[in-house]
Scaffold this active site. Structure first.
Site, PDB file in Angstrom:
ATOM      1  N   HIS A 101       0.839  -1.188   0.000  1.00 53.96           N
ATOM      2  CA  HIS A 101       0.000   0.000   0.000  1.00 53.96           C
ATOM      3  C   HIS A 101       0.882   1.249   0.000  1.00 53.96           C
ATOM      4  CE1 HIS A 101      -3.768  -2.150   1.849  1.00 53.96           C
ATOM      5  NE2 HIS A 101      -3.387  -2.660   0.687  1.00 53.96           N
ATOM      6  N   GLU A 122      17.733   5.837 -14.245  1.00 53.03           N
ATOM      7  CA  GLU A 122      18.661   4.720 -14.061  1.00 53.03           C
ATOM      8  C   GLU A 122      18.007   3.511 -13.403  1.00 53.03           C
ATOM      9  OE1 GLU A 122      22.438   2.736 -14.154  1.00 53.03           O
ATOM     10  OE2 GLU A 122      21.583   4.437 -15.256  1.00 53.03           O
ATOM     11  N   HIS A 137      -5.073   2.663  -4.089  1.00 57.18           N
ATOM     12  CA  HIS A 137      -4.930   1.440  -3.280  1.00 57.18           C
ATOM     13  C   HIS A 137      -3.469   1.050  -3.077  1.00 57.18           C
ATOM     14  CE1 HIS A 137      -6.541  -2.918  -2.533  1.00 57.18           C
ATOM     15  NE2 HIS A 137      -5.341  -2.776  -2.005  1.00 57.18           N
TER      16      HIS A 137
END
Length: 247
Positions: A116, A143, A200
């Site tokens: 999360h 990178e 979420h």
């Protein structure tokens, strides 16, 4: 694993599935990874989870358990072929992420991580605001993109000049209801190793634990960098055409 472990007949047999002195054993690894992810702020409050496929066994973190306090005895074990539980802690529920983890394992993954992460959530909101609800997150010439694999069945990782593309699906009230849209995204973008879920978090997988962890850490770094780039008015990619067709 030994044949008797594949079909445990007694409580003792089932318990042996999660008991090992080897720190690389899946039940020990899941607990260690969840402690690390908790420290990073990825699995606070009981959210998020980790699962490992080891041969024909799926090791799953439980639902509703503080991830930094998890013990091997909390781990569920499923038979990959039959999808039956070989070990179920009596007072716990299996992770609500289980069908989503299985979607990754069915496509060859050896480990799947769900976090999360705040940076992952923020990126989904920025993409929606700036490129539309159906757009992917895209970035290039960073990178850390080198930490992401080229795709299933392909050798090596992406390069500095490659464009990283992560699809985004919409959140649902219940975690398991994400499964269909996640599988659709996996099929539409077969080279991806991650799916963002708007508002979420993210699902990240890899051929093994090392690759899944590396990719999860690399992506979180990239998401944080992307949020900071937005604050400075810096583009994520050379081309502004990041709007892709609906998933």
């Amino acid at each position: 694993m030994a044949s008797e472990e594949a079909n445990p007949k007694t409580v003792d047999d089932a318990e042996q599935l999660v008991q090992s002195e080897d720190p690389q054993h899946p039940s020990n690894l899941i607990c260690e990874l969840c402690r690390k992810f908790y420290a990073l702020g990825w699995v606070t409050g009981t959210g998020g989870g980790t699962s490992i496929r080891y041969h024909d066994h799926i090791f799953l973190a439980p639902s509703g358990v503080q991830k930094e306090l998890m013990k091997p005895s909390d781990i569920f074990v499923m038979d990959f072929n039959t999808k039956e539980y070989l070990r179920k802690p009596s007072v716990l529920k299996p992770s609500a992420c289980t069908p989503l983890f299985l979607a990754a394992f069915t496509r060859g993954a050896g480990c799947c991580i769900h976090t999360h992460s705040q940076w992952a959530v923020l990126v989904t909101l920025l993409v929606e605001r700036d490129f539309g609800q159906s757009a992917c997150f895209e970035i290039e010439e960073i990178e850390q993109i080198k930490g992401i694999g080229k795709g299933r069945g392909k050798v090596g990782n992406l390069g500095y000049h490659d464009r990283l593309r992560i699809p985004i699906i919409e959140n649902t009230a219940f975690e398991e209801d994400l499964t269909e849209s996640l599988e659709v995204a996996m099929e539409k973008y077969p080279d991806t190793y991650a799916i963002l879920v708007r508002r979420h978090g993210i699902y990240v997988w890899g051929d093994n634990v090392h690759k899944a962890k590396t990719q999860c850490e690399s992506l979180d770094y990239i998401f944080q960098l992307a949020v900071e780039m937005k604050k400075l008015g810096l583009p994520w990619a050379k081309s502004s055409d990041t709007h892709l067709s609906d998933i």
